[in-house]
Design a protein around this motif. Structure first.
Motif, PDB file in Angstrom:
ATOM      1  N   ALA F  43       0.191   3.850  16.280  1.00 18.14           N
ATOM      2  CA  ALA F  43      -1.265   3.835  16.390  1.00 18.14           C
ATOM      3  C   ALA F  43      -1.834   2.729  15.516  1.00 18.14           C
ATOM      4  CB  ALA F  43      -1.809   5.201  15.982  1.00 18.14           C
ATOM      5  N   THR F  56      -5.461   1.540  12.084  1.00 24.19           N
ATOM      6  CA  THR F  56      -4.608   2.690  12.333  1.00 24.19           C
ATOM      7  C   THR F  56      -5.480   3.885  12.680  1.00 24.19           C
ATOM      8  OG1 THR F  56      -3.021   1.897  10.708  1.00 24.19           O
ATOM      9  CG2 THR F  56      -2.845   4.201  11.340  1.00 24.19           C
ATOM     10  N   THR F  57      -5.062   4.649  13.656  1.00 22.47           N
ATOM     11  CA  THR F  57      -5.808   5.843  14.041  1.00 22.47           C
ATOM     12  C   THR F  57      -5.320   7.037  13.233  1.00 22.47           C
ATOM     13  OG1 THR F  57      -6.067   4.993  16.268  1.00 22.47           O
ATOM     14  CG2 THR F  57      -6.375   7.354  15.977  1.00 22.47           C
ATOM     15  N   VAL F  58      -6.247   7.742  12.651  1.00 23.92           N
ATOM     16  CA  VAL F  58      -5.881   8.929  11.868  1.00 23.92           C
ATOM     17  C   VAL F  58      -6.756  10.108  12.286  1.00 23.92           C
ATOM     18  CG1 VAL F  58      -5.114   7.601   9.847  1.00 23.92           C
ATOM     19  CG2 VAL F  58      -7.504   8.298  10.036  1.00 23.92           C
ATOM     20  N   ASP F  88      -0.121  13.360   7.747  1.00 25.42           N
ATOM     21  CA  ASP F  88      -0.508  12.186   8.519  1.00 25.42           C
ATOM     22  C   ASP F  88       0.720  11.341   8.851  1.00 25.42           C
ATOM     23  OD1 ASP F  88       0.142  10.678   6.264  1.00 25.42           O
ATOM     24  OD2 ASP F  88      -1.932  10.483   5.612  1.00 25.42           O
ATOM     25  N   ARG F  89       0.474  10.187   9.481  1.00 26.74           N
ATOM     26  CA  ARG F  89       1.581   9.345   9.918  1.00 26.74           C
ATOM     27  C   ARG F  89       2.383   8.782   8.743  1.00 26.74           C
ATOM     28  NH1 ARG F  89       5.743   8.006  13.254  1.00 26.74           N
ATOM     29  NH2 ARG F  89       6.038   5.775  13.334  1.00 26.74           N
ATOM     30  N   GLN F 153      -0.671  13.315  18.884  1.00 25.92           N
ATOM     31  CA  GLN F 153      -0.595  11.946  19.387  1.00 25.92           C
ATOM     32  C   GLN F 153      -1.975  11.407  19.760  1.00 25.92           C
ATOM     33  OE1 GLN F 153       2.026  12.709  22.721  1.00 25.92           O
ATOM     34  NE2 GLN F 153       3.827  12.144  21.501  1.00 25.92           N
ATOM     35  N   ILE F 159       0.159  10.410  15.320  1.00 24.24           N
ATOM     36  CA  ILE F 159      -0.784  10.142  14.226  1.00 24.24           C
ATOM     37  C   ILE F 159      -0.775  11.266  13.190  1.00 24.24           C
ATOM     38  CG2 ILE F 159      -2.281   8.724  15.656  1.00 24.24           C
ATOM     39  CD1 ILE F 159      -4.238  11.134  15.718  1.00 24.24           C
TER      40      ILE F 159
ATOM     41  N   LEU G  53     -10.917  11.656  15.622  1.00 23.90           N
ATOM     42  CA  LEU G  53     -10.186  10.501  15.110  1.00 23.90           C
ATOM     43  C   LEU G  53     -11.054   9.577  14.285  1.00 23.90           C
ATOM     44  CD1 LEU G  53      -8.168   9.580  18.329  1.00 23.90           C
ATOM     45  CD2 LEU G  53      -7.580  11.165  16.497  1.00 23.90           C
TER      46      LEU G  53
END
Lengths: 186, 186, 186, 186, 186, 186, 186, 186
Positions: F43, F56-58, F88-89, F153, F159, G53
């Motif tokens: 992401a 980055t998507t969080v 988180d990622r 996801q 994510i 998000l």
């Protein structure tokens, strides 16, 4: 070719260090305690046959053991019960001797003193003084700012540290550590 | 007075163990590998002058160092690069010698083999076999079930462990560890 | 003078290794996977001017960075998101590059693969096979027996390890690690 | 035969210590707080039948439990909720009693106070004072320089430490720890 | 008001559990080893005067000490040298007794067995069998899947765990742990 | 300009991923369990205004909390006592909810399941199956290969991970974790 | 709908931050050292298409590597031997370069300086001054309050930290770290 | 029957505490900061039906989550990015909420502040002042002496701690933590 030139600088610097560092293996010089001195020349030298490689000087296990035993002997002769550690320039323990009756705090204390001495290439009794100016140095993981650690140098560069812990004062510990260093010159 | 009677039993047991354990310091006997044997008599003995105290037998640092050096010598003679550790009955490292060129995995490996050998009073090559019946023994923290560890016994009780790591097979490592134990009998 | 003679053996062995190890820096040979081979000659050499010292061969930071970048580039070209680590013979991380989007498990995985490869001087894909015979090797602290680690050798001795983690298979990871090793030969 | 002579010195020293240390199990003497006193004679004694061995004096589990219970009883009587720990000379916990309602910080605090007291053979209330001169002593791993720890001595040598934590002041904690020591003399 | 209703469900469940759980403090029933049983009713009960609070049942320190001592007595009577640990439902050690001559691996082993027994509310000898179906359960931090741990229950809910380690077989260890549980019913 | 071109490839790849990954936030697809699939598109997206940056998507904390609460609610409704973790990622815990009566092993178990799910972008029940082919995956630090973890996801990229632990079977745990994921789609 | 409104506030705040934070990537401003300034606007932005998000700004690996290399180059040019670390906003190491001859204390020191700089969005030389008012800030795990760390900002928010360690003074270390930050603006 | 009488004292004390502690759940009183106050009455009460058992008061997960959310809401309203932790009387984390954009240092900082507040039953802003008299309190593992932690009390006894970290001053952090405590009284 920017990176290669970087490498060249590194190697040139190392060679220069080798040229300057004519001293032999010995006790850290008094000037080692100065905070603003340029970093001690590391014991790294260019490998003239392969640009990827360098040569690092290390103590042999035999020498490290001899130094540790000498430090322990000095403590025993003085009636003190200590642990002695010798670490290499990477901070890895090469030799550990926990003496008869040495306290449970002494192994980690000895290893950390040795680590600290080899990190800054100075006896820990000198390094303690630096905390007056930079007190948080002692928060760096793995260090211990107590007298009792001494660096082993080759051509002025730190290649090992000897740490002693367990005597009633750090000055005694460091005297034994220096006896260990001295045994390498015999 | 229940508690005192408990203590009495302990001490009686220890004295009995001392009586039975007529053997001298030596290599772990073959029967050490048996899972269901009663626990080895510990090297703890009543102090006849004070009911609070007991006497524990330990290796001197001199002896531990001699054993470690003998193990390292045996490895060197065989062209192997190893680390040797001697731990006491409490699992504390007494001596560590990281040989020239020994791999970075060898110090912890040697210490854990020594810890395992002294914990169960058997060579680790024997202890590995016990995993067939009880595979999760190897999940106990601090242990390593690989050949290369040998117990040091006094009157049948484990008082130290010698661990060697770095040779291409555990059998070789253990042969060097046993050379260390043997050096105590000379 | 027993100890000195020990030291002599060590040094002799090292010199012999240097003589035998005529190969240059390169990928681990296929035979590296054999369990019973004598330990790889370490990159330690006697210092002819001081009996206490030896010379160890290490990668320069420039070379380690170049190798890591090459491994990362190979992964990127293959559409994989990985972390690359280069550790030295002491198991200390010299270079770590966590690629864009690499998973949180990848840094420790890469470092441990590199550690494992340099410890046994063989690709981790080979080392995994040794577990069939000695399953508990994988319990040694710091190791990870997954494909993706490759040793860097100088004259046959392991001087560094490159570990890659994050691709969907260890074989891919190791292919990238070998690309890193190969970059040192260019 | 240099090493044997070293060993001899150790043992001689220990025997001498035993001769001097005529005191029985008891509270640390006031002089324990002096920094420059020679190290306390360790509870290690030569084994006259085997030069490799020495005898160490330890508390029995029964005694350690009795001392811990006495410390806990003293705290309970004073309306305080504490944890009590007894560690041996190797710093290993022999007995831990976490009292009803004792805080979550109390177990580690109690263990570290006990560790500190046995390491320097002095009550931690005394040891705190040494920090005026050597402030970084408290950076040694495993230690805690807070009142509440008391050493247990046999013939002047430290054989165990009792640590108490959880009362609103360290002085109270140490009073309970001393009650634990006192229970050994009854 | 969704959240309040959640809370209500929790409390209702707890009350129901209390109603169902008419059993008294005792040994884990045989059915505890079944993997698919609904989670054991926790020892948590609504506080009727404050919706924020619940009541948890815990062992007193006195009871935990009595149980630990009983387990140690049983081992001593059988001639075994063990460590006994009692942990609460949060996995925190309440009592630790390291017996005379117990091995260095025994404290952590005992604590982990106790932790495992209280986590799943079953003797560890039963829990070992669950690994046949779910082998990676044993990778959960803090656990140890070896016989020797027994849960202490109040009204069917686990409130503590007793772990014993050091005997030559886990079955013996567990027999001693169960003696500790039994002492609570006297 | 080699490095810039590398960067370009990265960004291009990321943009392509964004184009392909038209899916919305949702449950991991069945194919996620395949070992040889190219790594999931991360992401990470190029920042068109600054070549140094990526986006980055969080999950927001609000969303992570809602998901965790939904998972806990599902467990409570089923009469199970669990802990829920959302990481988180980067593997960092965003939300942890330890439910009433959840066992002491459940927090670390939940966090590791979540870590594992987000690392490989697949439910841990799927990942367990991969061990048949690559058993040592489970030795990667921080992981736990037990059902009960589910990835979150965004456009196909992982994510976040949701982990649940404490129910009598991992399948139940994972059902609750999936209820947490599902709550994000409402 | 209380929670949604919370989320709205978060996003509004983030958007406002984005509007205010018109600055580009650059060196931490002088005002960063003020203790009472509202928290720096985080590099988190609402995702307009999915309320669950947010978008976080991160350095690409290419940029992080370039910055680290620039810092190392600056140190080499000054004849200093250092380690450089770049960590992201989650405190995870993205790039580590241990320079030739850098001391064993330098990797952890560099990582912690970077961690500290990104945590408070200020150079560590500024943060050291805050200890005068709040000395215990330095007890937060993972931090190190020594000059040598510099934050990397995007629109005023910290997105990474660069830490350098190994030079004889922290001011030198920080000068090299700032050279790394500066390389991102070229 | 000595031990039973000990238990009786404990229970009597607890009952007395319950009688005295008529206060309801609330903010720590001002007097909590006094060092010499007798230990706060613990939230432990005798179980009248079984002498082995006691009842401990704990927060429900619902209440802990509500408090944590209230603290996070207060921070968000003030434009601050923080992490909130709620730990129970055993120091175990019950709820952790890492807010959007909170720094990497904030989770451990929040947990330790909460741990410290519940350990001494006082706000950490008060506890910091105690260091003037007893500076080494802050060396107890798990603690952090920075404003931002607040205890949750039931009848005067500490049953939980709320910690907040990430705001530019500890006073702000603690204001948010107190908002969390206050939410329990609504």
């Amino acid at each position: 070719m920017k990176k290669l030139s970087i490498r060249t600088r590194v190697l040139t610097g190392a060679v220069a260090a080798a040229a300057l560092g004519a001293g032999t293996l010995g006790v850290a010089s008094a000037s080692a305690g100065q905070t603003d001195t340029p970093a001690a020349p590391a014991a790294v030298q260019a490998d003239t046959q392969n640009r990827n490689l360098a040569q690092t000087t290390v103590l042999t296990t035999e020498a490290a053991t001899r130094a540790a035993q000498a430090a322990l002997d000095a403590a025993t002769k003085a009636g003190q019960r200590v642990t002695v550690a010798v670490v290499d320039r990477d901070g890895i323990t090469r030799v550990l001797l926990k003496g008869d009756g040495a306290g449970p705090q002494s192994p980690q204390s000895a290893e950390r003193k040795a680590f600290t001495a080899v990190s800054w290439n100075a006896p820990t009794s000198e390094l303690v003084k630096r905390l007056a100016q930079t007190p948080n140095l002692k928060d760096i993981p793995g260090t211990l700012f107590l007298a009792g650690g001494a660096p082993v140098q080759a051509k002025g560069a730190p290649i090992a540290g000897i740490g002693v812990a367990g005597a009633p004062s750090g000055d005694l510990d460091e005297q034994f550590a220096q006896a260990g260093v001295a045994a390498l010159g015999k």
